[in-house]
Motif scaffolding. Structure first.
Motif, PDB file in Angstrom:
ATOM      1  N   THR A  56       5.860  -6.085  -7.011  1.00 22.55           N
ATOM      2  CA  THR A  56       6.971  -7.024  -7.004  1.00 22.55           C
ATOM      3  C   THR A  56       7.002  -7.778  -8.327  1.00 22.55           C
ATOM      4  N   ASP A  57       8.216  -8.035  -8.805  1.00 23.66           N
ATOM      5  CA  ASP A  57       8.390  -8.770 -10.057  1.00 23.66           C
ATOM      6  C   ASP A  57       8.274 -10.281  -9.864  1.00 23.66           C
ATOM      7  N   ASP A  58       8.209 -10.713  -8.604  1.00 18.05           N
ATOM      8  CA  ASP A  58       8.059 -12.142  -8.309  1.00 18.05           C
ATOM      9  C   ASP A  58       6.592 -12.408  -7.982  1.00 18.05           C
ATOM     10  N   PRO A  59       5.832 -13.032  -8.876  1.00 19.37           N
ATOM     11  CA  PRO A  59       4.398 -13.250  -8.635  1.00 19.37           C
ATOM     12  C   PRO A  59       4.109 -14.171  -7.457  1.00 19.37           C
ATOM     13  N   ASN A  60       5.122 -14.915  -6.999  1.00 21.50           N
ATOM     14  CA  ASN A  60       4.929 -15.841  -5.882  1.00 21.50           C
ATOM     15  C   ASN A  60       5.589 -15.357  -4.591  1.00 21.50           C
ATOM     16  N   ALA A  61       5.987 -14.089  -4.549  1.00 15.92           N
ATOM     17  CA  ALA A  61       6.770 -13.594  -3.412  1.00 15.92           C
ATOM     18  C   ALA A  61       6.003 -13.654  -2.096  1.00 15.92           C
ATOM     19  N   LEU A  62       4.770 -13.238  -2.099  1.00 14.12           N
ATOM     20  CA  LEU A  62       3.975 -13.213  -0.865  1.00 14.12           C
ATOM     21  C   LEU A  62       2.784 -14.166  -0.928  1.00 14.12           C
ATOM     22  N   LEU A  63       2.109 -14.192  -2.073  1.00 10.57           N
ATOM     23  CA  LEU A  63       0.970 -15.084  -2.265  1.00 10.57           C
ATOM     24  C   LEU A  63       1.207 -15.877  -3.545  1.00 10.57           C
ATOM     25  N   GLY A  94      16.078  -6.447  -5.356  1.00 11.28           N
ATOM     26  CA  GLY A  94      15.657  -5.769  -6.572  1.00 11.28           C
ATOM     27  C   GLY A  94      14.345  -6.274  -7.129  1.00 11.28           C
ATOM     28  N   LEU A  95      13.545  -6.958  -6.286  1.00 12.32           N
ATOM     29  CA  LEU A  95      12.301  -7.566  -6.755  1.00 12.32           C
ATOM     30  C   LEU A  95      11.060  -6.773  -6.391  1.00 12.32           C
ATOM     31  N   ALA A  96      11.199  -5.754  -5.548  1.00 14.62           N
ATOM     32  CA  ALA A  96      10.038  -4.997  -5.113  1.00 14.62           C
ATOM     33  C   ALA A  96      10.309  -3.503  -5.178  1.00 14.62           C
ATOM     34  N   SER A  97       9.243  -2.750  -5.399  1.00 14.87           N
ATOM     35  CA  SER A  97       9.339  -1.300  -5.456  1.00 14.87           C
ATOM     36  C   SER A  97       8.145  -0.701  -4.710  1.00 14.87           C
ATOM     37  N   ILE A  98       8.419   0.124  -3.702  1.00 10.39           N
ATOM     38  CA  ILE A  98       7.345   0.778  -2.955  1.00 10.39           C
ATOM     39  C   ILE A  98       6.917   2.030  -3.714  1.00 10.39           C
ATOM     40  N   LYS A  99       5.638   2.090  -4.071  1.00 15.00           N
ATOM     41  CA  LYS A  99       5.099   3.219  -4.816  1.00 15.00           C
ATOM     42  C   LYS A  99       4.701   4.362  -3.889  1.00 15.00           C
ATOM     43  N   LYS A 100       4.198   4.012  -2.721  1.00 17.48           N
ATOM     44  CA  LYS A 100       3.761   5.036  -1.783  1.00 17.48           C
ATOM     45  C   LYS A 100       3.544   4.410  -0.411  1.00 17.48           C
ATOM     46  N   ARG A 101       3.914   5.157   0.631  1.00 20.29           N
ATOM     47  CA  ARG A 101       3.636   4.751   2.013  1.00 20.29           C
ATOM     48  C   ARG A 101       3.057   5.969   2.731  1.00 20.29           C
ATOM     49  N   GLN A 102       1.918   5.793   3.380  1.00 19.25           N
ATOM     50  CA  GLN A 102       1.214   6.923   3.971  1.00 19.25           C
ATOM     51  C   GLN A 102       0.510   6.512   5.251  1.00 19.25           C
ATOM     52  N   SER A 103       0.572   7.385   6.268  1.00 19.17           N
ATOM     53  CA  SER A 103      -0.098   7.139   7.542  1.00 19.17           C
ATOM     54  C   SER A 103      -1.330   8.011   7.667  1.00 19.17           C
ATOM     55  N   ALA A 104      -2.290   7.543   8.447  1.00 22.43           N
ATOM     56  CA  ALA A 104      -3.510   8.311   8.698  1.00 22.43           C
ATOM     57  C   ALA A 104      -4.006   8.007  10.105  1.00 22.43           C
ATOM     58  N   THR A 105      -4.510   9.030  10.772  1.00 25.15           N
ATOM     59  CA  THR A 105      -5.127   8.868  12.090  1.00 25.15           C
ATOM     60  C   THR A 105      -6.579   9.301  11.992  1.00 25.15           C
ATOM     61  N   SER A 106      -7.487   8.441  12.387  1.00 25.11           N
ATOM     62  CA  SER A 106      -8.910   8.759  12.279  1.00 25.11           C
ATOM     63  C   SER A 106      -9.664   8.130  13.441  1.00 25.11           C
ATOM     64  N   TYR A 107     -10.859   8.673  13.714  1.00 26.52           N
ATOM     65  CA  TYR A 107     -11.722   8.076  14.735  1.00 26.52           C
ATOM     66  C   TYR A 107     -12.196   6.706  14.256  1.00 26.52           C
ATOM     67  N   LEU A 108     -12.526   5.843  15.201  1.00 26.70           N
ATOM     68  CA  LEU A 108     -13.094   4.557  14.806  1.00 26.70           C
ATOM     69  C   LEU A 108     -14.414   4.799  14.076  1.00 26.70           C
ATOM     70  N   GLY A 109     -14.569   4.158  12.943  1.00 29.14           N
ATOM     71  CA  GLY A 109     -15.775   4.328  12.140  1.00 29.14           C
ATOM     72  C   GLY A 109     -15.685   5.448  11.127  1.00 29.14           C
ATOM     73  N   GLU A 110     -14.624   6.244  11.182  1.00 27.62           N
ATOM     74  CA  GLU A 110     -14.460   7.367  10.262  1.00 27.62           C
ATOM     75  C   GLU A 110     -13.706   6.916   9.015  1.00 27.62           C
ATOM     76  N   LEU A 111     -14.156   7.397   7.871  1.00 22.34           N
ATOM     77  CA  LEU A 111     -13.542   6.997   6.608  1.00 22.34           C
ATOM     78  C   LEU A 111     -12.259   7.776   6.354  1.00 22.34           C
ATOM     79  N   ALA A 112     -11.205   7.053   5.993  1.00 24.91           N
ATOM     80  CA  ALA A 112      -9.951   7.673   5.570  1.00 24.91           C
ATOM     81  C   ALA A 112      -9.713   7.286   4.119  1.00 24.91           C
ATOM     82  N   GLU A 113      -9.396   8.268   3.297  1.00 25.57           N
ATOM     83  CA  GLU A 113      -9.143   8.009   1.881  1.00 25.57           C
ATOM     84  C   GLU A 113      -7.649   8.125   1.629  1.00 25.57           C
TER      85      GLU A 113
END
Length: 231
Positions: A56-63, A94-113
């Protein structure tokens, strides 16, 4: 006689303290910054998460950064509906740009990259067990991120632990080089989103006035059916 009893009581108290410390050390492994202590994998439960990389181009938009970039918080917990509404409002302005959105399903305790590739058009889920640390592999990334969802202690109630480790990846003449710049362990339940602002010197240098974020949305935690295990 009283003195002997007092000394014996002190000895028993010391022994109890040592045993308690050993028990706590075994049940709560200590993690150094940038290190992920292994947790048991529960193949009876699966979590569905979604990771969103955006700027986001607004440094105060969320935090807000009114106190300075290095003196403000870098984590925000929102309901998923609130997060979606804020992102849509920023995009429409026009203040934000989504670079990537991705879903993952994993067992609890399993690492997802869930990484951010250079260019952002070849988004894909990487099998962490097949992860290669070769320079050629890193050269294709802007950021490497690991997420683990697991059940913590009983005191966490209906919440789950979400462990996030993220490395900034830089490409030089020698190939891809990475350095961990974000390490978080937060509590989430389905329907909530954790938003992390990336504000390392390297990240800010790369994006200039824009601010980079990683958002982790917990969609659901479900029991694994017998039928799905057989597939």
């Amino acid at each position: 006689m009283n003195k002997k009893l007092f000394v014996m009581a002190l000895a028993l108290l010391a022994l109890f303290s040592i045993n308690a410390a050993k028990t706590n050390a075994q049940s709560c492994p200590v993690e150094a910054y940038g290190m992920r202590a292994p947790v048991p994998v529960d193949k009876n439960l699966q979590s569905q998460i979604e990771v969103t990389y955006f700027t986001t181009d607004d440094p105060n938009a969320l935090l807000s950064e009114k106190a300075g970039v290095n003196r403000t918080g870098s984590y925000l917990n929102l309901s998923t509906n609130q997060f979606v509404a804020r992102i849509e409002a920023l995009q429409n302005s026009g203040l934000a740009s989504i670079k990537k959105r991705q879903s993952a399903t994993s067992y609890l305790g399993e690492l997802a990259e869930l990484n951010l590739e250079r260019g952002g058009n070849n988004a894909r889920m990487v099998n962490a067990s097949l992860f290669s640390s070769s320079l050629g592999y890193l050269s294709s990334l802007n950021r490497q991120t690991e997420v683990v969802v697991y059940k913590g202690s009983n005191s966490d109630g209906e919440y789950y632990r979400v462990k996030l480790l993220s490395w900034f990846v830089d490409v030089t003449a020698k190939g891809g080089q990475k350095s961990v710049d974000f390490d978080a362990n937060v509590l989430l339940k389905p329907g909530q989103t954790a938003v992390f602002k990336l504000r390392s010197d390297a990240e800010i240098k790369r994006n200039g006035s824009a601010r980079s974020y990683i958002a982790v949305t917990m969609r659901s935690v479900n029991n694994v059916s017998v039928a799905s295990l057989r597939k």
